[in-house]
Scaffold this motif. Structure first.
Motif, PDB file in Angstrom:
ATOM      1  N   LYS A 169       0.849  -1.190   0.000  1.00  0.00           N
ATOM      2  CA  LYS A 169       0.000   0.000   0.000  1.00  0.00           C
ATOM      3  C   LYS A 169       0.887   1.243   0.000  1.00  0.00           C
ATOM      4  O   LYS A 169       1.521   1.578   1.001  1.00  0.00           O
ATOM      5  N   ARG A 170       0.937   1.932  -1.139  1.00  0.00           N
ATOM      6  CA  ARG A 170       1.749   3.133  -1.276  1.00  0.00           C
ATOM      7  C   ARG A 170       1.304   3.877  -2.523  1.00  0.00           C
ATOM      8  O   ARG A 170       0.620   3.318  -3.388  1.00  0.00           O
ATOM      9  N   GLN A 171       1.700   5.137  -2.615  1.00  0.00           N
ATOM     10  CA  GLN A 171       1.471   5.921  -3.821  1.00  0.00           C
ATOM     11  C   GLN A 171       2.769   5.949  -4.624  1.00  0.00           C
ATOM     12  O   GLN A 171       3.848   6.156  -4.065  1.00  0.00           O
ATOM     13  N   ASN A 172       2.661   5.751  -5.937  1.00  0.00           N
ATOM     14  CA  ASN A 172       3.836   5.681  -6.798  1.00  0.00           C
ATOM     15  C   ASN A 172       3.841   6.828  -7.797  1.00  0.00           C
ATOM     16  O   ASN A 172       2.842   7.064  -8.486  1.00  0.00           O
ATOM     17  N   LEU A 173       4.956   7.535  -7.893  1.00  0.00           N
ATOM     18  CA  LEU A 173       5.145   8.612  -8.868  1.00  0.00           C
ATOM     19  C   LEU A 173       6.327   8.232  -9.745  1.00  0.00           C
ATOM     20  O   LEU A 173       7.427   7.970  -9.247  1.00  0.00           O
ATOM     21  N   PHE A 174       6.094   8.208 -11.042  1.00  0.00           N
ATOM     22  CA  PHE A 174       7.045   7.642 -11.997  1.00  0.00           C
ATOM     23  C   PHE A 174       7.359   8.714 -13.035  1.00  0.00           C
ATOM     24  O   PHE A 174       6.460   9.158 -13.754  1.00  0.00           O
TER      25      PHE A 174
END
Length: 227
Positions: A169-174
């Protein structure tokens, strides 16, 4: 933070900042940002990360790494760290920058104190995780910066190892300047239903970068470079 930005004389946001900052502050979607170097993407992710961490009820988790930013070179890691220091100077949010090629002693000492945001190059990050100095159990926001350069520099396998160590559970910025098929495949393993922000033609060059070509014999390259 508004005061810090004003003191830095940042008045008009760049295109990627205009599109990314409101999106990250209003929703917790994963995000793909296609942006070339020099477009202001460091502020596009560091400003909302600082605000989200500061406003979060979890901010009392002293000593827990809540955001991880992975970038391919020590120069980029240091630059991101300096930006976070400037934007967040009044927020009491601490960060550390770790990279290889130097003794780990000072970096380990930083990690032993309260660190909210960790900026790291892949090799040193994996090394310090293995030694038990970096724990990512409480991670909320993961940023992969310059993903295509990671591919070019041979870091993709390290990135895959890092991703396996992150909480589900995490937010990912790519962020990437280009999206070759290997990077698309990597993005598909990291991201869930991501929002897409594209601000420039893929593989185009920033207007801030001036380029010239010199035709010169190989044995004269060094002399020309020095001159």
């Amino acid at each position: 933070m508004l005061q810090a930005i004003t003191e830095l004389k940042i008045v008009v946001p760049t295109e990627i900042q205009q599109k990314t900052i409101p999106l990250l502050l209003s929703e917790t979607h994963d995000l793909v940002g296609l942006a070339k170097t020099g477009t202001g993407k460091t502020a596009a992710f560091s400003i909302p990360i600082l605000q989200l961490l500061y406003a979060s009820p979890e901010r009392k988790k002293h000593g827990k790494i809540r955001s991880l930013i992975v970038t391919p070179t020590r120069e980029l890691a240091i630059q991101i760290g300096e930006s976070i220091k400037l934007y967040g100077q009044g927020l009491n949010i601490r960060h550390a920058v770790i990279f290889g090629g130097v003794s780990q002693h000072n970096q380990v000492n930083q990690l032993k104190s309260h660190v909210d945001i960790l900026i790291a190059t892949p090799g040193r990050l994996l090394d310090l995780i293995q030694q038990g100095f970096v724990k990512l159990n409480d991670l909320e926001i993961f940023v992969l910066d310059e993903a295509d350069r990671m591919l070019d520099m041979g870091f993709i396998h390290d990135i895959k190892k890092i991703i396996k160590l992150l909480p589900q559970k995490r937010q990912n910025l790519f962020f990437s300047a280009t999206m070759p098929k290997e990077i698309i495949g990597l993005a598909n393993t990291i991201l869930t239903d991501p929002k897409m922000v594209e601000v420039t033609p893929i593989a185009s060059t920033s207007d801030l970068i001036e380029q010239h070509v010199y035709h010169v014999d190989a044995d004269e390259k060094k002399n020309l470079l020095i001159e």
